[in-house]
Structures are given as C-alpha cells and as structure tokens.
Design a protein around this motif. Structure first.
Motif, mmCIF file in Angstrom:
data_model
loop_
_atom_site.group_PDB
_atom_site.id
_atom_site.type_symbol
_atom_site.label_atom_id
_atom_site.label_comp_id
_atom_site.label_asym_id
_atom_site.label_seq_id
_atom_site.Cartn_x
_atom_site.Cartn_y
_atom_site.Cartn_z
ATOM 1 N N PHE C 64 0.819 -1.216 0.000
ATOM 2 C CA PHE C 64 0.000 0.000 0.000
ATOM 3 C C PHE C 64 0.850 1.262 0.000
ATOM 4 O O PHE C 64 0.367 2.336 -0.327
ATOM 5 C CB PHE C 64 -1.019 0.003 1.154
ATOM 6 C CG PHE C 64 -0.417 0.049 2.534
ATOM 7 C CD1 PHE C 64 0.226 1.162 3.005
ATOM 8 C CD2 PHE C 64 -0.515 -1.060 3.373
ATOM 9 C CE1 PHE C 64 0.767 1.202 4.287
ATOM 10 C CE2 PHE C 64 0.027 -1.034 4.649
ATOM 11 C CZ PHE C 64 0.672 0.107 5.098
ATOM 12 N N LYS C 240 2.042 3.964 10.755
ATOM 13 C CA LYS C 240 0.634 4.366 10.740
ATOM 14 C C LYS C 240 -0.210 3.483 9.835
ATOM 15 O O LYS C 240 -1.374 3.238 10.110
ATOM 16 C CB LYS C 240 0.508 5.821 10.294
ATOM 17 C CG LYS C 240 0.967 6.830 11.329
ATOM 18 C CD LYS C 240 0.106 6.820 12.577
ATOM 19 C CE LYS C 240 -1.202 7.552 12.358
ATOM 20 N NZ LYS C 240 -2.059 7.478 13.578
ATOM 21 N N GLY C 241 0.389 3.003 8.752
ATOM 22 C CA GLY C 241 -0.399 2.262 7.775
ATOM 23 C C GLY C 241 -0.652 0.810 8.143
ATOM 24 O O GLY C 241 -1.500 0.151 7.535
ATOM 25 N N THR C 497 -15.265 11.431 13.051
ATOM 26 C CA THR C 497 -14.169 11.084 12.148
ATOM 27 C C THR C 497 -13.725 9.640 12.401
ATOM 28 O O THR C 497 -13.940 9.080 13.481
ATOM 29 C CB THR C 497 -12.953 11.991 12.390
ATOM 30 O OG1 THR C 497 -12.443 11.705 13.700
ATOM 31 C CG2 THR C 497 -13.349 13.457 12.318
ATOM 32 N N ASP C 499 -10.741 8.570 12.840
ATOM 33 C CA ASP C 499 -9.763 8.501 13.929
ATOM 34 C C ASP C 499 -10.425 8.491 15.304
ATOM 35 O O ASP C 499 -9.963 7.829 16.223
ATOM 36 C CB ASP C 499 -8.774 9.665 13.828
ATOM 37 C CG ASP C 499 -7.573 9.300 12.967
ATOM 38 O OD1 ASP C 499 -7.715 8.386 12.128
ATOM 39 O OD2 ASP C 499 -6.504 9.931 13.138
ATOM 40 N N SER C 500 -11.523 9.214 15.447
ATOM 41 C CA SER C 500 -12.143 9.262 16.774
ATOM 42 C C SER C 500 -12.613 7.860 17.170
ATOM 43 O O SER C 500 -12.494 7.456 18.323
ATOM 44 C CB SER C 500 -13.320 10.244 16.776
ATOM 45 O OG SER C 500 -14.406 9.705 16.053
ATOM 46 N N ARG C 503 -9.424 5.815 17.998
ATOM 47 C CA ARG C 503 -8.914 6.161 19.324
ATOM 48 C C ARG C 503 -9.750 5.483 20.412
ATOM 49 O O ARG C 503 -9.212 4.914 21.364
ATOM 50 C CB ARG C 503 -8.973 7.683 19.533
ATOM 51 C CG ARG C 503 -7.840 8.442 18.903
ATOM 52 C CD ARG C 503 -7.661 9.795 19.602
ATOM 53 N NE ARG C 503 -6.389 10.423 19.253
ATOM 54 C CZ ARG C 503 -6.227 11.179 18.178
ATOM 55 N NH1 ARG C 503 -7.224 11.390 17.354
ATOM 56 N NH2 ARG C 503 -5.043 11.716 17.917
ATOM 57 N N ASN C 541 -17.871 9.621 9.282
ATOM 58 C CA ASN C 541 -17.922 10.602 8.205
ATOM 59 C C ASN C 541 -16.702 10.465 7.321
ATOM 60 O O ASN C 541 -15.594 10.772 7.738
ATOM 61 C CB ASN C 541 -17.991 12.018 8.793
ATOM 62 C CG ASN C 541 -17.909 13.056 7.687
ATOM 63 O OD1 ASN C 541 -18.072 12.746 6.513
ATOM 64 N ND2 ASN C 541 -17.638 14.297 8.084
ATOM 65 N N PRO C 543 -15.465 11.838 3.826
ATOM 66 C CA PRO C 543 -15.720 12.704 2.670
ATOM 67 C C PRO C 543 -15.034 12.184 1.415
ATOM 68 O O PRO C 543 -14.323 11.177 1.457
ATOM 69 C CB PRO C 543 -15.136 14.048 3.101
ATOM 70 C CG PRO C 543 -14.095 13.714 4.107
ATOM 71 C CD PRO C 543 -14.518 12.428 4.768
ATOM 72 N N LEU C 549 -7.696 9.324 -5.010
ATOM 73 C CA LEU C 549 -6.832 9.088 -3.859
ATOM 74 C C LEU C 549 -7.561 9.639 -2.642
ATOM 75 O O LEU C 549 -7.783 10.843 -2.543
ATOM 76 C CB LEU C 549 -5.478 9.786 -4.056
ATOM 77 C CG LEU C 549 -4.339 9.439 -3.106
ATOM 78 C CD1 LEU C 549 -3.004 9.822 -3.744
ATOM 79 C CD2 LEU C 549 -4.475 10.108 -1.767
ATOM 80 N N GLN C 551 -7.473 9.208 1.384
ATOM 81 C CA GLN C 551 -6.837 8.596 2.553
ATOM 82 C C GLN C 551 -7.818 8.366 3.689
ATOM 83 O O GLN C 551 -7.679 7.406 4.446
ATOM 84 C CB GLN C 551 -5.645 9.455 2.993
ATOM 85 C CG GLN C 551 -4.520 9.442 1.954
ATOM 86 C CD GLN C 551 -3.372 10.378 2.309
ATOM 87 O OE1 GLN C 551 -3.564 11.451 2.887
ATOM 88 N NE2 GLN C 551 -2.156 9.978 1.944
ATOM 89 N N ALA C 552 -8.842 9.210 3.784
ATOM 90 C CA ALA C 552 -9.856 8.996 4.827
ATOM 91 C C ALA C 552 -10.564 7.668 4.580
ATOM 92 O O ALA C 552 -10.801 6.885 5.503
ATOM 93 C CB ALA C 552 -10.846 10.150 4.829
ATOM 94 N N ARG C 555 -8.366 4.688 5.539
ATOM 95 C CA ARG C 555 -8.326 4.483 6.989
ATOM 96 C C ARG C 555 -9.644 3.899 7.482
ATOM 97 O O ARG C 555 -9.660 3.008 8.333
ATOM 98 C CB ARG C 555 -8.014 5.804 7.696
ATOM 99 C CG ARG C 555 -6.702 5.749 8.440
ATOM 100 C CD ARG C 555 -6.382 7.058 9.129
ATOM 101 N NE ARG C 555 -5.540 7.913 8.280
ATOM 102 C CZ ARG C 555 -5.774 9.208 8.047
ATOM 103 N NH1 ARG C 555 -6.831 9.811 8.576
ATOM 104 N NH2 ARG C 555 -4.963 9.889 7.284
#
Ligand SMILES: Cc1cc2nc3c(=O)[nH]c(=O)nc-3n(C[C@H](O)[C@H](O)[C@H](O)COP(=O)(O)OP(=O)(O)OC[C@H]3O[C@@H](n4cnc5c(N)ncnc54)[C@H](O)[C@@H]3O)c2cc1C
Ligand code: HEM
Ligand code: HEM
Ligand code: SF4
Ligand code: F3S
Ligand code: FES
Lengths: 217, 256, 637
Positions: C64, C240-241, C497, C499-500, C503, C541, C543, C549, C551-552, C555
């Motif tokens: 990736f 991170k990936g 998001t 990430d939230s 986390r 969410n 977008p 491409l 990235q959101a 993830r």
C-alpha cells in the motif's frame, strides 16, 4: 562516446575538462599581462615573441581554446536546458541553504564571460572594435589606449569579477565532476579554488585599473 | 501555539492546484509537523471537508514516505531531519508556514502533497543490487570487510529514498540518491563484480527519468535527512567514467 | 474441524531436511506457468517475491506504500538473531531454539522454532552477500550484540537501522527480479478481499489507491506477508499504515486466526506526551545492554533524576531478576514498569514513565563508545523529547509493539484455506506467547527466503488447478462485496471522524486487553466493542469519493476491520484462563506477581473460526507437544 555525451555526467565532464583548460589559460595569460608593469618593451617583446618564433604554438593554442570554449558553451547550454526541464513547476517559496552565490551565477556569469571574450578578441586581437586607435603589434599601446576609456576599463573590471565567481565554484566543482576529489568531512571547503579565483581576478583587473588611474601610462 | 498554513491543494494529477490558507489552532510544541497536519485534517473532517493528502507511514524518519517543502526548505528548518521528525517547537507562534509538495518533472503530483517517486524504484531496478540468488551465499565471515569500509558503506546505505535531494536541488537532480546507492555497493567487496555495469545502468536510468544534471550546488546534502555527503556524487562520477573507459557500454545503458 | 499442523516425523534436528526432501518439486519448465500473488513487500513479502521469481514463478506483488522499500520492516532497529556462535560464547542452534521456545513461554511449535533456528545462519550469509553493511569488528569480521531474553551475544546489526538494511537488501533483490521481468509490482494498491474458488485461494480483490479502481487479480496461490495488527490499539510503535485488513478478510473467508490475544508490549518506548500523539516511538531494546532501568524508591518523588541519591533509587529489574537484570524479556520488563508506575513511583508527566539511565555506561565506556553504539537512537530521543540522554536519563514506558497472533498456518506456512500461505508477522508464527528481541526479522526472512519457496512448490505440484476462473460467480461476488462496502462507508455521512472511532477502540483495548487483563474487563470490552462498531457504520464521516486518492476512505476500511478483530482478541484473552508471555491475566499470578501458566489446560494454540457476523466465532485447538524441551516455569531470576 555517444553514451558519454548523451549522459548529463558526460556533458558535465566536458564542461569540467574544457573549464580546466580555460583555467590554465587564464593563469598563463594573466601572468603575461602583468608584464605591462615592466614597461612597453617587455610586454610588446613578449607579444612579438608569441607572434614570431612561437607562431605555431600560438595557433595550436588558439585551436584548442576555440574548441574548448565551443564545447564548454554547448555543454553549458544543453545542461541548462536539461536542468530547467527537470523542474517545470517552480516552488512558490524556495530558500537556498548552502549553495554559494558563485554556484548560482554560473549561467549568467558564463554568458557575461562569453560576451566578454568575443568583445575582447575583437578589441585586442583583431582590432575590429577600436574604443581607441588600434596599432597591430603595439599591445602596450592598445591596452593603455583602451583602458583610458572609462567604460572599457569598467567592463573589463566587471568581467573579471564574473570570472572570479565562475572560478570560485568551477575550480572546486570540476574536481568533483571528474571524480578526482577525495572524500572529506567538509566537502565544501575549497582553499585552492578560492586562491585561483582571487589571484586570477585581481591579477587581470590590476591592468585596466592601473591604466585608468594613470599608474601605467 | 497558532499558525497559518499555506498549503498546496491539487485534487488530482491532471487538475490544477493552488495554495490555500488554513489556520492551525493551539498546536503543542511537542507535536510533530505531521501531527500538526493531523490536527488540521481532523478539523477539516469535522467540517465534512476533504482533508489534506500527504504521504507518511513510519513517522520515525526511516521509511522515507513523508516529505514536504516547508517554507521553501525540503523537510523543513532542522538539519538531518525528515518531516515526520520535525517538531513544532522549531516554529514560532503566529508563523506563516508554506507547505508544498516535492516538485520535479520525474515526481508528478498525484494529489495535494502526494507525489509519485516511482522513478527511484526504477533507478534501483536498473542496477542498484548485487545479483546473488537466494541460497548461493558463502559464510558471512568468509570475506572480511575493514570496519572503516563497512562504516563508510553504511553512511551511504542509510538513504531512505525520500526524494528531498531532488526536491531541494535547483536542477531537480537525483544525483545524491543514485550516488548513495552506487557508493554503498562500491565500498563493499560484494559490490565489486557489477560495479561498472551498475554505475552505467543506474546513471542512464537516472537521465531517462528526466532528472537534471548536477551543478554541485550542494543543496541536496543539506536537505538530506541522513546527511549523505556529496562526496558520493564524486564517487558516482568516478565509477561512471572508469566504467565507460573500461568496457563497451552495455546496450541497456546506451538505450537508457 | 480438525487442525493438522503437518509436522514431519522423525527427530527434531532432521525434520526440516527430511521434509525438504519429501516435498514435491515443480518441474522448472512448469514454474513459468504458475502465478503467485504475494501481498506485502516487507521482509517476509519481498524476500519471498525475489526468491519465487528466481525460481521461475510469475509473481505479482502488492503493497500500500508508494514503494516496496517502505514496508514497516524498515523501522526495525535493534538487530537480527542467528545461531552463528561467532563469539564462541556457547551459542548453538539448539540454544537459540530453546531460548525462543522458553521466551515464548512454551506456547510455540517445537518443530517450527527449531527450523527457524537452523535457517537463521543462512539468513546472515544471504544478507551479507547482498551487500547488507552489518556492523564489523576491527578485524573485519561480523560484530554481535546481546539482546533481551538471551545470555549469549548472537544479534547481528547495522547501527540502529538493521531492519532498514535487511529490507533494502530484500527490496533490491525484488527490484532485480522486476528488471528481469519475473515480478509485476503494484505499489499503492491495497488488498481488500480474498477470492476463494472451490475451497482454494485463487486471487484477491484490490483497490488502486491513486485511481480508486477496484479490480480482481487471479493466480494459482496467494501469499500474505502483510505484517502485524498492533495498530488495533491506535497507539503503537507500528507504522501508521499497518493494518489487519488482509488477514482479517482472509479470516472471514475461512482462514483460522491463531492466538489473537498474544500481543507484545515493548518496554522501551518514549512516553506519550499529549493527546495529539499519533504513534509511539520505540527505543531499541539493545539500549538495555548499557542502560540501567530505575525509579525512585519513594512514591511521588518529584526530584529531578540527578538529585535522587543512589541509595534512594530502585533498579527494580536488577533487583527482581539478578541473572538477567536489565535484559529480562520484554513482557516481564514491561509489566515491571507498569507495576512501578501503578505503585505511584513513575516519573515524568502523568507518572507514566521509568528511567533508562546511561550515566554508569558513559562513565565506564566513555561517551564516544555510547555514541558509536546508540548515536542515532539518542538523536531520535532528543529530537522527540528535547532532552539530551547523554546528560539526563531517558524516560521510557511500555507500548504495543508486536502481535504474536495471526492467521494459523501449518508447518508449510499454509493457512486452513488451501492455496493461501501466510508469512512473517501476519501468521501466528513461531514466537508463542511472547517474541524475543531480534527474532521477528529472523522469522520474516526465514519464511520468505528459505521456507515458503519450497513449501509452495509442494502445493502447486500437488494440485490440478484450471485456468483462473475470471468470470466465476465467486470472483464477481467478492468484487461486488468490496465495492458495496466502500459505498457504505462513503454513504454514512455521519458526524464522527474515523480517527475518533479508532482512538476509542484503542483506548478500550489498552485498558482491558493490554498489559494486565481481567475476566471482568474483557467481558466489558466484548460488550462495548459491538456498540462502537455499530455507531461507526451509522455515524462515521468519510468525505470524498471512491474514484480518487482518498486517505480517509483507506483508513475507514482498516478501522472497520480493527473493530471486528478487537472483539476476537478479547474473546481469546477471556477464554485463556492462564497467564503466559504477553498475555497476563491478573487472576493467574504467583504471590510475587509472576505469570502463572496452566500447561494442563492451555498448552495449545487457540485457532478461531469465523462463522458469520451474527454468530460467535468457534474455537479450534491445536495441542502443543513438547518432546525436546521440558516445560519449566519461565524464570529469569
Ligand atoms: C519500531 C519497531 C522496531 C522493531 N525492531 C525489531 C528488531 O530490532 N528486531 C526484530 O527482529 N524485529 C523488530 N521489529 C518487528 C519486525 O520489524 C516486524 O515484525 C517485521 O518487520 C514484520 O515484517 P513483515 O514482512 O511480516 O511485515 P511488514 O514489514 O509490516 O510488511 C507488511 C507489508 O504488507 C503490505 N500490506 C499490508 N496490508 C496490506 C494490504 N491490505 N494490501 C496490500 N499490501 C498490504 C505493506 O504495504 C507492507 O509492504 C520491530 C518492529 C517495530 C514496530
Ligand atoms: C583585464 C584583463 C585582460 C587583459 C588586459 C587582456 C589583454 C589581452 C591582450 C592585449 C590580448 C592581445 C594579445 C595579442 O594579440 O598578442 C589578449 C588576447 C586574448 N585574451 Fe585577453 N586579456 C584579459 C583578459 C582575458 C580573459 C579573462 C580571457 C579569457 C577568459 C582572455 C582571453 C584572451 C584570448 C582568447 C585572446 C586571444 C589570444 C590570441 O589568440 O591571440 N583575456 N588579451
Ligand atoms: C565562454 C563562456 C562560458 C560559459 C557560457 C560558461 C558556462 C558555464 C556553466 C553554465 C557552468 C556550470 C555547468 C553546470 O555545472 O551546470 C560552467 C562551469 C564551469 N566553467 Fe564555465 N563558462 C564559460 C567560460 C568559462 C571560462 C572562461 C572558464 C575558465 C577560465 C570556465 C570554467 C568553468 C569551470 C572550471 C566550470 C566547472 C565545471 C564543473 O562544475 O565540473 N568557464 N561554465
Ligand atoms: S539521498 Fe538523502 S535526501 Fe536523497 S533520497 Fe536519500 S535520504 Fe532522501
Ligand atoms: S543540489 Fe543538485 S546540483 Fe548536485 S550537488 Fe546536489 S544534486
Ligand atoms: S514517515 Fe517515514 S520517514 Fe517520515
């Protein structure tokens, strides 16, 4: 050979080699010029000797120089095109970190040098341009005559500054281009190149300045 | 601390891009530059906006994914540091920070701050290796290597392939990257058999990718997170010249 | 269902050689006709790709990142083990084998570990031949250092960048094969599902991360070298990936998941400094060779370290484990640090840290020697913390680092889906319940260079596979499922998001399924995770679109899988009513707080089978027999 010339390194090596020929020439030429301080006879004698007994050598030298300048300029032109093409879109902001002013002015400085050389030959060698009356063989007279004219002296002085810069980078970088520079913890140090640049530029510039300020009459 | 970011936004490879202003509010000086971007992106996401795209992975300065032009300096103001290891304590409250992608013909922008560095892989594929197949190796201690050589090789081998050298070079030259690999292998006995061929082919590929030549500006060494020396470039030039003189240039290099 | 590990008969030392002889070979002319997909270009993936191509197979490789050279293996610092015994300190294949089995708290397969120890020596030779600049002695021979959990000096290293140099070696071999035409490399391409036809792995569904295009790739066998899932905790030392998507998707397609709860918490990481924190940074544990770990004896002692007199310092590792001292294995060192901090004697912000002190070493060896050994690690520490470790002791705290669990594989590294092979950290591996330092690089390269290339041939030679069935309903089905899942993520248009959610999950797992686990805590987590998962699908969410491409979106897909894996980890941890290696159940400890194993009931590999979202996974056991080692209580005292 084709591979060599096609590669950027090949072109750079040509620049370095021809550049170093130039370096050798300007040093010799400068020394020759300084004889102006020993009076007309000495200098004119020297010139006469070059044009007389050493005519063959002179022409050989001219051939080499011409070839060198041509190759140097062609390579410079092609590399500049190549380098420009490699970054089509410019940065909105770019801060040079350690590249010297000298390295960044190689191109325009080079152009100035080219203009200078052409002018210079038309002035002193062929006498095509005559800011002051030109007498073939009377090198001393031609110099004194020429450099009394303020803009000629000024132009020469400026050209020598350009040359100094060109050598400050060139004499250093060529050793790396040719891959002869030994590894060093501080690769950007350049005592030799700095000396050459300074001596050559000052040595040359002395002449027009000395004449202009009447030290040499 | 609060900053104003001026970030290059570009929706896609073909699309036109522009600099857009964002403010980064209450950023901790202990945050890394990428963590600062994370915070800004979280903000954008909460507003339902498309976040700023940038490459990153290890965030330890070793994978070479990250790489941003920060205020006109590749990887930002701290020497020998990749963007992900740059911390906000290197900036002052109220600073305006311009963030741009690497710019080079050989590194087309894919989106925002993300560029395609595939050219580097192709340069390695051209010869940046020792051709030994698995299983054919002699005992590791058969050929002793002087510590000084091993250390010097390691210095060059540290290259993380980030592309900052290209980004920082006024000529967009990949000389430092290519030279680092050529030097690493040239310093080890294992690298000798293919030494000349390697130099010829890697240099040919470097040119074919559309990188510029080397004027020896030295900006690359200054930008390199691993502080790889431009001495490697002299080494590359030497190996290249020697190889050209020694052998008939091989067809691949010629067609490069 | 029955698990057959296919462990060859015969004495331990001869198993691998004999097995290699018994494996069927693919005739060289036919190799060209076989295509193998290798997902991952880390140490395991890249080494496998290069070797398979050298053997003549057609290989398709995905990663990736934007280049295969950036795989997470690049970050490995400390070194790689090998039973070379160059130091003449009594090392041997059997000792490396024993140390690894013991280090893994007797929860690994003897046969695999022994093979690993045998192969370790070839790995070093191979890497040296590739031009890997290992550290050298003045005599020109290879240098070694000792590493956690071992009393011999068998770790080979290249400054603090061993993983980088080993990976670049494998990467260069891979590029060499690309140039030869044997390998097709697809960077910035993510595997999102496995294609299983007639019970065999026949390909994958992947997304081009630049164009967003989703496509299927078919082959004769699929190899996953996709790394570990430590990022399920959000904060970890992983890149991170790093994600679980590849193996989790394969798990949902029928591959059993081995020991999901075995996670390794690394003792020497830089403590968290704020909630902006995106990852944790490891300080190679080789630092423990010269650094001494301590905390103040007095609780809540806030004096700066140099003001704490020698007498008031507690060098707790040296105190508790005299013979191993600061080199005690990771799980033990980590738990000891946690205890010290729980005991209110932690240092630094929030009292979540212990000192790693080099003062003595610098006095003994001089600053230059220390700089020579750890220079770049010290720099990294200073860059991050703004403190100079040559002057003040480092502050360290444990962090999630490695996952011993992974897809279950037999001795041939094949999962329970025929034709699906799993290598490197992605498989449940040879490390049992705890991995010793410098042994993951060894395992990844052993799998990729020296094991898989043989065993995969045995599979390919043994089966009749038709041409890849491009239009088979299974193939189109898998493709459609991936597309619709992507659409769902984009359609949620929620208010939180990605990430939230990540986390939230991470925090929960760290508290309930981290260094110390309790039945109550785990049951609670098993209750809460499905709720989080639920909200995720309703309220996330993402977008942008799927045709770019994004990235959101990348993830989001990974977090969605973490949200399923996390629950399985807790179930596994809850069912394992013992403490072993990285798995510490508070209910099962000796009075002086050491892990208490239960070999009667738990000397097995727990392999979990997926049975649909509405059903609990079912547990399948692979009993572990130990013929060559006697199960001892693992003591480092
Ligand atoms: C900071 C750190 C230090 C370490 N130090 C050491 C050490 O000193 N010694 C040691 O022995 N071990 C060490 N380890 C452990 C070791 O580095 C890893 O376990 C090992 O490198 C894993 O290698 P791998 O090939 O299995 O996976 P990775 O190197 O993680 O590679 C995974 C690959 O799979 C690809 N991939 C993943 N998912 C997908 C997908 N869905 N689609 C497509 N591609 C995908 C990725 O792009 C990548 O190429 C360390 C780990 C960390 C985090
Ligand atoms: C102030 C500085 C200089 C002075 C006073 C000077 C003077 C002269 C003079 C008097 C001549 C004619 C000699 C003759 O015809 O016998 C000459 C020739 C020449 N000079 Fe210079 N020169 C200067 C700088 C330079 C520089 C910097 C260069 C090169 C970069 C240069 C290149 C030449 C060349 C190529 C010729 C022609 C030589 C020939 O073929 O006859 N000069 N110079
Ligand atoms: C005739 C006009 C000239 C032009 C247009 C010119 C141009 C250039 C340029 C553009 C470069 C940099 C090339 C690069 O690295 O990209 C260069 C390098 C150099 N020039 Fe000139 N130059 C000229 C005259 C001279 C003269 C008269 C000398 C010597 C006295 C000289 C010596 C050098 C040297 C030594 C280099 C360094 C080459 C290297 O880095 O390897 N040049 N020149
Ligand atoms: S040479 Fe330095 S700057 Fe260039 S790619 Fe390698 S690490 Fe990055
Ligand atoms: S900056 Fe560019 S010109 Fe050469 S020395 Fe570095 S590559
Ligand atoms: S993210 Fe890996 S080097 Fe910066």
């Amino acid at each position: 050979m084709a591979v060599f010339w096609r590669s950027a390194i090949g072109k750079k090596v040509v620049m370095a080699a021809t550049g170093l020929i130039g370096v050798a020439y300007v040093i010799a030429h400068m020394v020759g010029n300084l004889q102006v301080f020993q009076g007309a006879d000495k200098l004119n004698g020297y010139a006469a000797m070059l044009h007389g007994p050493f005519k063959g050598a002179l022409w050989a030298a001219r051939a080499v120089l011409l070839a060198a300048v041509v190759l140097h300029v062609v390579a410079a032109w092609q590399l500049t095109q190549l380098d420009r093409a490699a970054r089509p879109a410019a940065y909105a902001r770019r801060e040079p970190q350690i590249s010297t002013l000298a390295s960044r002015t190689m191109r325009w400085g080079g152009v100035l040098l080219l203009v200078f050389i052409v002018f210079h030959i038309l002035h002193f060698t062929t006498g095509t341009i005559q800011p002051a009356p030109f007498v073939a063989g009377d090198v001393y007279g031609n110099m004194v005559g020429g450099f009394r004219v303020w803009w000629v002296a000024l132009f020469y002085a400026l050209a020598m500054v350009a040359l100094g810069f060109h050598l400050y980078h060139g004499a250093w970088s060529s050793a790396r281009t040719l891959g002869v520079a030994p590894p060093s913890p501080r690769p950007f140090r350049r005592p030799l190149a700095a000396t050459i640049a300074l001596v050559v530029a000052v040595g040359f510039a002395l002449v027009p300045l000395a004449v202009f300020f009447g030290i040499v009459k | 601390m609060n900053l104003t970011l001026r970030v290059w936004r570009q929706p896609g490879p073909a699309a036109a891009g522009r600099l857009v202003d964002y403010d980064a509010r209450d950023i901790s000086p202990d945050a890394s530059f990428l963590e600062m971007l994370d915070v800004v992106n979280e903000g954008l996401l909460e507003k339902g906006e498309v976040p700023i795209a940038f490459d990153h992975d290890c965030r330890e300065g070793i994978c070479g994914s990250c790489g941003l032009m920060i205020n006109g300096v590749a990887h930002g103001p701290v020497k020998g540091t990749a963007t992900c290891q740059l911390h906000m304590r290197s900036f002052r409250d109220g600073d305006v920070v311009v963030v741009e992608p690497w710019r080079a013909r050989a590194f087309p922008v894919l989106r925002d701050l993300v560029v395609d560095r595939g050219a580097f892989d192709r340069i390695i594929a051209a010869g940046g290796y020792v051709s030994v197949n698995t299983g054919s190796a002699p005992d590791g201690n058969v050929i002793p290597v002087a510590k000084s050589d091993a250390d010097a090789a390691m210095d060059a081998a540290q290259c993380i392939g980030c592309g900052a050298c290209v980004a920082a070079c006024p000529n967009g030259s990949a000389s430092l990257f290519t030279a680092a690999k050529i030097t690493h292998l040239a310093l080890l006995p294992q690298g000798q058999p293919e030494r000349g061929r390697r130099a010829l082919r890697m240099v040919a590929q470097m040119d074919a990718e559309g990188f510029g030549g080397c004027t020896l500006f030295g900006e690359c060494q200054e930008a390199c997170p691993k502080e790889i020396s431009i001495d490697t470039i002299a080494q590359m030039n030497r190996d290249y010249l020697v190889a050209l003189m020694r052998q008939r240039p091989d067809p691949v290099a010629a067609s490069g | 269902m029955e698990l057959n590990a296919k462990i060859p008969a015969g004495p331990l030392a001869d198993k691998w050689d004999r097995h290699r002889f018994e494996l069927k070979l693919v005739n060289p002319a036919n190799k060209r006709k076989f295509t193998v997909i290798v997902v991952g270009s880390g140490l395991a993936g890249a080494s496998a790709v290069a070797t398979l191509s050298e053997l003549g197979y057609q290989v398709l490789c995905l990663c990736f990142q934007d280049s295969p050279r950036r795989a997470h293996s690049i970050a490995a610092q400390g070194g790689i083990n090998a039973a070379k015994n160059y130091q003449n300190d009594g090392d041997s294949i059997f000792r490396l084998f024993y140390d690894t089995v013991k280090g893994g708290d007797f929860r690994a397969r003897e046969a695999n570990v022994y093979r690993l120890a045998q192969i370790s020596v070839n790995i070093i030779d191979q890497c040296v031949a590739q031009g890997v600049p290992f550290a050298r002695e003045y005599g020109g021979l290879l240098a070694n250092r000792s590493f956690g959990g071992a009393q011999v000096s068998r770790t080979f290293y290249a400054r603090g960048q061993t993983g980088q140099q080993l990976l670049l070696g494998a990467y260069q071999a891979l590029e060499k094969e690309i140039a030869k035409g044997g390998v097709r490399m697809l960077p910035r391409t993510e595997m999102l599902d496995l294609v299983v036809v007639d019970g065999r792995a026949r390909g994958i569904v992947a997304r081009n991360l630049v164009t967003g295009e989703i496509s299927t790739h078919l082959a004769d066998a699929v190899v996953l070298g996709t790394g570990g899932y430590g990022n399920v905790f959000y904060l970890s030392t992983n890149a991170k990936g790093c994600n679980t998507t590849a193996i989790w998707r394969a798990h949902r397609r029928g591959a059993l998941f081995g020991n999901p709860c075995y996670t390794q918490i690394h003792p020497t990481c830089i403590p968290v400094s704020g909630d902006f924190q995106s990852k944790l940074t490891l300080m190679s544990e080789s630092l423990r060779n010269d650094g001494r770990v301590w905390v103040p004896k007095r609780q809540g002692d806030t004096r700066p370290p140099h003001e704490v007199p020698e007498g008031e310092r507690d060098y707790y590792l040296e105190r508790k484990y005299p013979s191993f001292g600061n080199l005690a294995p990771r799980d033990i060192a980590s738990r000891a640090a946690k205890e010290a901090c729980d005991d209110g004697r932690g240092v630094g912000p929030g009292g979540l840290g212990v000192y790693l002190d080099f003062a003595d070493a610098i006095r003994r060896l001089g600053e230059d020697t220390i700089r020579e050994r750890y220079g770049n690690l010290f720099e990294m520490y200073q860059r991050i913390t703004d403190e100079n470790p040559y002057r003040v002791p480092m502050r360290i705290y444990p962090a999630v680092h490695y996952t011993m669990g992974g897809l279950w594989v037999d001795y041939n590294l094949m999962s329970t889906i025929p034709g699906l092979f799993v290598i490197g950290e992605a498989n449940f591996s040879d490390h049992g319940a705890n991995r010793l330092g410098a042994s993951a690089l060894m395992q990844g390269l052993a799998d990729g260079y020296f094991i898989l290339p043989y065993t995969i041939g045995d599979y390919l030679a043994g089966v009749r596979l038709g041409a890849p069935p491009a239009d088979h309903p299974e193939v189109r089905g898998a493709m459609e499922q991936v597309a619709s899942r992507t659409r769902r993520l984009l359609a949620a248009h929620g208010s939180r998001t990605v990430d939230s959610f990540h986390r939230e999950l991470g925090k929960l797992l760290w508290d309930k399924c981290g260094m110390a686990r309790t039945a109550a805590g785990l049951s609670e987590a098993i209750q809460r995770i499905p709720a989080i998962r639920d909200e995720f699908w309703r309220n996330v969410n993402v977008p942008g679109s799927d045709g770019e491409l994004n990235q959101a979106l990348e993830r989001a897909g990974r977090v969605a899988d973490f949200l399923e894996l996390g629950e399985l980890m807790c179930r596994d941890a809850l069912h394992r009513e013992e403490s072993c290696g990285g798995h510490f159940r508070v209910e099962h400890q000796t009075e002086d707080g050491e892990a208490k194993r239960d070999d009667e009931r738990f000397a097995y590999v727990a392999a979990w089978q997926y049975r649909g979202d509405d059903q609990d996974p079912c547990l399948v056991k692979e009993p572990l027999e130990f013929e060559s080692v006697t199960l001892a209580t693992r003591s480092y005292k």
